[in-house]
Design a protein around this motif. Sequence first.
Motif, PDB file in Angstrom:
ATOM      1  N   PRO A   1       7.949  25.198  14.689  1.00 14.77           N
ATOM      2  CA  PRO A   1       8.377  26.207  14.476  1.00 14.77           C
ATOM      3  C   PRO A   1       8.104  26.753  13.168  1.00 14.77           C
ATOM      4  CG  PRO A   1       9.945  24.741  14.942  1.00 14.77           C
ATOM      5  CD  PRO A   1       8.869  24.098  14.734  1.00 14.77           C
ATOM      6  N   ASN A   2       7.078  26.188  12.439  1.00 14.46           N
ATOM      7  CA  ASN A   2       6.721  26.517  11.030  1.00 14.46           C
ATOM      8  C   ASN A   2       7.682  26.615  10.138  1.00 14.46           C
ATOM      9  OD1 ASN A   2       4.321  27.176   9.366  1.00 14.46           O
ATOM     10  ND2 ASN A   2       4.889  29.476   9.727  1.00 14.46           N
ATOM     11  N   ASP A   3       8.781  25.858  10.109  1.00 15.37           N
ATOM     12  CA  ASP A   3       9.818  26.008   9.055  1.00 15.37           C
ATOM     13  C   ASP A   3       9.809  24.892   8.065  1.00 15.37           C
ATOM     14  OD1 ASP A   3      10.533  23.841  10.765  1.00 15.37           O
ATOM     15  OD2 ASP A   3      12.558  24.869  11.442  1.00 15.37           O
ATOM     16  N   GLY A   4       8.773  24.531   7.836  1.00 18.75           N
ATOM     17  CA  GLY A   4       8.642  23.348   6.651  1.00 18.75           C
ATOM     18  C   GLY A   4       9.013  21.680   6.974  1.00 18.75           C
ATOM     19  N   ASP A   5       8.852  21.619   8.317  1.00 16.92           N
ATOM     20  CA  ASP A   5       8.867  20.354   8.855  1.00 16.92           C
ATOM     21  C   ASP A   5       7.575  19.422   8.516  1.00 16.92           C
ATOM     22  OD1 ASP A   5      10.136  18.114   9.365  1.00 16.92           O
ATOM     23  OD2 ASP A   5      10.110  18.400  11.568  1.00 16.92           O
ATOM     24  N   SER A   6       7.550  18.058   8.409  1.00 17.13           N
ATOM     25  CA  SER A   6       6.541  17.398   8.048  1.00 17.13           C
ATOM     26  C   SER A   6       6.991  16.016   8.532  1.00 17.13           C
ATOM     27  CB  SER A   6       5.997  17.385   6.698  1.00 17.13           C
ATOM     28  OG  SER A   6       7.094  16.794   5.944  1.00 17.13           O
ATOM     29  N   VAL A   7       5.885  14.904   8.599  1.00 14.57           N
ATOM     30  CA  VAL A   7       6.144  13.586   8.768  1.00 14.57           C
ATOM     31  C   VAL A   7       7.164  13.121   7.689  1.00 14.57           C
ATOM     32  CG1 VAL A   7       5.009  11.165   8.795  1.00 14.57           C
ATOM     33  CG2 VAL A   7       4.177  13.032  10.223  1.00 14.57           C
ATOM     34  N   HIS A   8       6.545  13.550   6.413  1.00  9.54           N
ATOM     35  CA  HIS A   8       7.560  12.868   5.094  1.00  9.54           C
ATOM     36  C   HIS A   8       8.905  13.444   5.242  1.00  9.54           C
ATOM     37  CE1 HIS A   8       7.822  11.152   1.290  1.00  9.54           C
ATOM     38  NE2 HIS A   8       8.464  12.111   0.880  1.00  9.54           N
ATOM     39  N   ARG A   9       9.212  14.744   5.861  1.00  9.80           N
ATOM     40  CA  ARG A   9      10.472  15.340   5.873  1.00  9.80           C
ATOM     41  C   ARG A   9      11.444  14.468   7.016  1.00  9.80           C
ATOM     42  NH1 ARG A   9      13.026  19.433   3.351  1.00  9.80           N
ATOM     43  NH2 ARG A   9      11.132  20.573   2.874  1.00  9.80           N
ATOM     44  N   LEU A  10      10.615  14.224   8.012  1.00 11.28           N
ATOM     45  CA  LEU A  10      11.233  13.733   9.117  1.00 11.28           C
ATOM     46  C   LEU A  10      11.724  12.030   8.609  1.00 11.28           C
ATOM     47  CD1 LEU A  10      12.579  12.992  11.945  1.00 11.28           C
ATOM     48  CD2 LEU A  10      10.409  12.774  12.725  1.00 11.28           C
ATOM     49  N   PHE A  11      10.819  11.616   8.037  1.00 11.64           N
ATOM     50  CA  PHE A  11      10.984  10.072   7.278  1.00 11.64           C
ATOM     51  C   PHE A  11      12.031  10.153   6.138  1.00 11.64           C
ATOM     52  CE2 PHE A  11       9.645   8.337   2.945  1.00 11.64           C
ATOM     53  CZ  PHE A  11      10.047   7.058   3.348  1.00 11.64           C
TER      54      PHE A  11
ATOM     55  N   ALA B   1       8.226   8.176  11.851  1.00 11.96           N
ATOM     56  CA  ALA B   1       8.064   9.716  11.912  1.00 11.96           C
ATOM     57  C   ALA B   1       6.524  10.144  12.295  1.00 11.96           C
ATOM     58  CB  ALA B   1       8.323  10.146  10.619  1.00 11.96           C
ATOM     59  N   GLU B   2       5.624   9.121  11.792  1.00  7.70           N
ATOM     60  CA  GLU B   2       4.277   9.300  12.204  1.00  7.70           C
ATOM     61  C   GLU B   2       3.950   9.285  13.738  1.00  7.70           C
ATOM     62  OE1 GLU B   2       1.483   6.553  10.013  1.00  7.70           O
ATOM     63  OE2 GLU B   2       3.111   5.968   8.858  1.00  7.70           O
ATOM     64  N   VAL B   3       4.429   8.456  14.526  1.00 12.03           N
ATOM     65  CA  VAL B   3       4.084   8.355  15.715  1.00 12.03           C
ATOM     66  C   VAL B   3       5.124   9.484  16.409  1.00 12.03           C
ATOM     67  CG1 VAL B   3       3.367   6.018  15.805  1.00 12.03           C
ATOM     68  CG2 VAL B   3       5.794   6.442  16.506  1.00 12.03           C
ATOM     69  N   SER B   4       6.005  10.197  16.003  1.00 11.68           N
ATOM     70  CA  SER B   4       7.018  10.736  16.918  1.00 11.68           C
ATOM     71  C   SER B   4       6.274  12.039  17.414  1.00 11.68           C
ATOM     72  CB  SER B   4       8.042  11.424  15.833  1.00 11.68           C
ATOM     73  OG  SER B   4       7.464  12.453  14.825  1.00 11.68           O
ATOM     74  N   VAL B   5       5.355  12.627  16.835  1.00 12.10           N
ATOM     75  CA  VAL B   5       4.549  13.607  17.511  1.00 12.10           C
ATOM     76  C   VAL B   5       3.741  13.059  18.439  1.00 12.10           C
ATOM     77  CG1 VAL B   5       4.208  14.702  15.015  1.00 12.10           C
ATOM     78  CG2 VAL B   5       2.534  13.289  15.813  1.00 12.10           C
ATOM     79  N   ASN B   6       3.153  11.875  18.680  1.00 11.74           N
ATOM     80  CA  ASN B   6       2.358  11.490  19.960  1.00 11.74           C
ATOM     81  C   ASN B   6       3.459  11.304  21.091  1.00 11.74           C
ATOM     82  OD1 ASN B   6       1.186   9.482  17.287  1.00 11.74           O
ATOM     83  ND2 ASN B   6      -0.125  10.662  18.587  1.00 11.74           N
ATOM     84  N   ILE B   7       4.748  11.062  20.847  1.00 10.65           N
ATOM     85  CA  ILE B   7       5.644  10.823  21.841  1.00 10.65           C
ATOM     86  C   ILE B   7       5.714  12.198  22.594  1.00 10.65           C
ATOM     87  CG2 ILE B   7       8.250  10.424  22.496  1.00 10.65           C
ATOM     88  CD1 ILE B   7       8.364   8.805  19.848  1.00 10.65           C
TER      89      ILE B   7
ATOM     90  N   GLY C   1       0.756  -1.343   0.051  1.00  3.76           N
ATOM     91  CA  GLY C   1      -0.081  -0.199  -0.093  1.00  3.76           C
ATOM     92  C   GLY C   1       0.895   1.309  -0.003  1.00  3.76           C
ATOM     93  N   PRO C   2       0.219   2.422  -0.110  1.00  2.23           N
ATOM     94  CA  PRO C   2       0.913   3.754  -0.152  1.00  2.23           C
ATOM     95  C   PRO C   2       1.574   4.005   1.099  1.00  2.23           C
ATOM     96  CG  PRO C   2      -1.393   4.116  -0.443  1.00  2.23           C
ATOM     97  CD  PRO C   2      -1.125   2.523  -0.378  1.00  2.23           C
ATOM     98  N   ILE C   3       2.665   4.480   1.180  1.00  2.00           N
ATOM     99  CA  ILE C   3       3.433   4.422   2.499  1.00  2.00           C
ATOM    100  C   ILE C   3       2.740   5.339   3.698  1.00  2.00           C
ATOM    101  CG2 ILE C   3       5.023   6.180   1.877  1.00  2.00           C
ATOM    102  CD1 ILE C   3       7.239   4.087   3.342  1.00  2.00           C
ATOM    103  N   ALA C   4       2.066   6.304   3.046  1.00  2.00           N
ATOM    104  CA  ALA C   4       1.619   7.293   4.199  1.00  2.00           C
ATOM    105  C   ALA C   4       0.575   6.772   4.858  1.00  2.00           C
ATOM    106  CB  ALA C   4       1.125   8.406   3.375  1.00  2.00           C
ATOM    107  N   ASP C   5      -0.229   5.674   4.256  1.00  2.00           N
ATOM    108  CA  ASP C   5      -1.440   5.029   5.040  1.00  2.00           C
ATOM    109  C   ASP C   5      -1.207   3.718   5.502  1.00  2.00           C
ATOM    110  OD1 ASP C   5      -2.672   7.315   3.983  1.00  2.00           O
ATOM    111  OD2 ASP C   5      -3.115   6.090   1.927  1.00  2.00           O
ATOM    112  N   LEU C   6       0.112   3.217   5.364  1.00  2.00           N
ATOM    113  CA  LEU C   6       0.447   1.982   5.818  1.00  2.00           C
ATOM    114  C   LEU C   6       0.171   1.534   7.123  1.00  2.00           C
ATOM    115  CD1 LEU C   6       1.528  -0.165   3.612  1.00  2.00           C
ATOM    116  CD2 LEU C   6       3.945   0.377   4.574  1.00  2.00           C
ATOM    117  N   TRP C   7       0.554   2.210   8.040  1.00  2.00           N
ATOM    118  CA  TRP C   7       0.528   2.039   9.575  1.00  2.00           C
ATOM    119  C   TRP C   7      -0.825   2.100   9.865  1.00  2.00           C
ATOM    120  CZ3 TRP C   7       1.834  -0.744  13.286  1.00  2.00           C
ATOM    121  CH2 TRP C   7       1.658  -0.281  14.603  1.00  2.00           C
ATOM    122  N   GLU C   8      -1.515   3.199   9.375  1.00  2.00           N
ATOM    123  CA  GLU C   8      -2.926   3.439   9.929  1.00  2.00           C
ATOM    124  C   GLU C   8      -3.893   2.176   9.370  1.00  2.00           C
ATOM    125  OE1 GLU C   8      -2.811   6.030  11.626  1.00  2.00           O
ATOM    126  OE2 GLU C   8      -5.011   5.666  12.086  1.00  2.00           O
TER     127      GLU C   8
END
Lengths: 256, 649
Positions: free
Chosen positions: B98-108, B128-134, B21-28
Amino acid sequence: MSDIISVTVKVWRQDGPDSSGGFETHPQQISTDASFLEMLDLLNEQLNDRGEEPIVFESDCREGICGTCGVMINGRAHGPQKATATCQLHMREFADGDEIVIEPFRAAGFPVIRDLAVDRSPLDHIIESGGYISVGSGAAPDANLTPVPRDAAEQAFDAAACIGCGACVAACPNSAAQLFTSAKVGHMALLPQGQPERWSRTESMVEVMESYFGSCTNHGECHEACPKEISLDFIAYLNRDYVKAKVKNRALSGQR
Amino acid sequence: MEPGAAPQPNSTVLDSKVPDGPIADLWENHKFSMNLVNPSNKRKFEVIVVGTGLAGASAAATLGELGYRVKAFTFHDSPRRAHSIAAQGGINAAKNYPNDGDSVHRLFYDTVKGGDYRSREANVHRLAEVSVNIIDQATAQGVPFARDYGGLLDNRSFGGAQVSRTFYARGQTGQQLLLGAYSALMRQVAAGTVELHNRSELLDVVLKDGRACGIVTRDLVSGEVTPHSAHAVVLATGGYGNVYFLSTNAMMCNVTAAWRAHRRGALFANPCYTQIHPTCIPASDDFQSKLTLMSESLRNDGRIWVPSGAGDARSAADIPEAERDYYLERKYPAFGNLVPRDVASRNAKTVVDAGHGVGPLNNGVFLDFAVAIERDGHDAIAARYGNLFDMYQRITGENPYTSPMRIYPASHYTMGGLWVDYHLMTNVPGLYAVGEANFSDHGANRLGASALMQGLADGYFVLPYTIGDDLAGLLGDPVVPTNDPVFTAAVAGVEDETSRWLSTNGSRSVDHFHRELGRIVWDNIGMARTETGLRSALSDIPALRDEFHNDVRVLGSADTLNQSLEKAGRVADFFDLAELMARDALEREESCGGHFREEHQTAEGEAQRDDDNFSHVAAWEWNGSDTPQTRHIEELTFDNVALSQRSYK
């Protein structure tokens, strides 16, 4: 610059909690660049080579953060240097010809396991009795939902810096654990996240603390020995919260 | 085959069980497709968690909260001592506050690139997805992260990234996160869902019919050897950086739990991927017991340089600006002093090897804060790094506010570890590995502030889901009783080993052999590797190992606290691991991340990957003490990140 100094190490040996112990004396030549525990490492190497069992002492990170190490050095918990855990003490703090007396942390709440190792598990029991905020994994709201005033966060950190080494207990003439307990209570009471359980936490942690340790009489030796220089103010804060808790925990929940 | 050993995989290509499947939806999507254990059935399952660092404490606490019956083991006197506590710099998360262009995809993307394209895309994306929950979880637990004056969370930048996504708690982020996880764990101990075993060391993993069914531990105080059974076993036992003897790891960090699992059939992946951290205090003497890390965050404000002339013994203050070589800023203008760790480390080695080293032993480079102190003021620098500066001064006796620090790379983290699938399960059913103990997320090089992220992601948000999928199928099955022959044989094996150390009666201490082994490993399987060096390691390590087994002297008895005895078993496992590291490094005929083979470099001296032949994980299978391990592979495919030569210029 490094020098070699000669010191006399008098170290406590004790086979187990119920055996009687005694001092052993070992002359040591050591570089002033060595850490105190590296001096003991070298001594242990020599003992092992001579067919004598090495001295049991505990340490792990050797960066002053894990809280595993800790012995009495010339009667002082963690030794002569302020704000320094045993593992970060270096031999440049000693002079040629010094006698160095090494004993385990002394407190009824910390029974000796062997030589310089003691059992500090009562500190875990204090945490177990309430040193947490009840939030299950996944239940947290967005981290920026609740702003925390910077000063409150900084003060909470000053308390949270405690490494749980137990030097406060060992330094206290009453073997009290108020500084340790107040650091955890203070850390959580200063943060908005810690408010819902503030009063029950304070009361139950104090009660468990008192079941293992002596009472605080404000000597302040704990602060002097603390490698993280946790402030005595937190003990005052704990005492105030404890009194309040005694009232609040009796009140109807709606009146808290 | 030893009793209860796992069936050996027939295939040489491993299945990571990553869903399609597409990587962005895989874990969900996968979370929905996994089996669940209903809340009232969870108490019917027993789970063993070994290790109480970030990964272990968070896993044990979360499993306890869910209602599983958990037994947590640590060889420390308290769970809070685990070495996660020493992590200084921070934890990454794709919050984009910080609104500097970060995203799950960028951390990935940054993590896959930083790992030099040797990690599994699906795992990294999930991380990268769950990093925000931590960050949310830790904040709710009372972790006092740094905040700005408005009371919101502050971020800083870290090596290998061009956004500020690192959350931090002064220079003690690991301590604060671990205390958070520890408090969650102690809450479950109080609730009775977690049974805590302090001062208990894992000495064997037990299998029945190919499935993990428990462990054998030794009580470090009484010496008692005890079997423990469970429906699943989770190893959260950290990395193996102490194979080098000198490292930034704590004194007791070891590979024993992972290695004993390996000997029971679990594959050990990419052992040659070790990380050498660029900013440590150089060794000062032969009796040095460990090396101390100076947080990588110092590279935000410190400038790294050496004297331009080789053999320049003047003190830093006497070297004029024109005669200084700020070699990272010169070679990598875009990233400068913030290049990833492997690049920073290798460059330090290059200049020191070329005779530009500084300090009494010429074994360091300068990390200079003069410009930052002039720009921001003494107080601002003290607020940012005060505790690190104090630590440096305590150790070296030098004041970093007035003269530059001296730093040099040291072993710090190990990307290799037990092979796990997408569920974090090893190839042995029922046996899991989380945190640094597994191999999964960092490829050939870990970015700064990503270890804390991975340990907590695994423990809080990944394993608690995936373990249920496997346990659901076991509903109604009892645990294997601890009087089963698989347990009694394992206990006897551990007791035999203990008495063997005590009766060897040789002449040298365990530490002596560990130090000698460390020298071989550092010289040949360290920052730069060559075929010649690796071949010599492959003959030196077994020779020294024989000497160790015949000539080690372990005094005392088995029924007391006996630290030499504890170390003997750990060092024995390091010997076996070191040999496998050399073989793995020899067979990986390319350079990637922390694995730098001198034969494989670009014209500019950068790591030269060979994607055609080595875009895979090497996972080694134990074949007994006398037979070399078998190398299996897991193919790595990159559908979402284009492979390129890493460039930080």
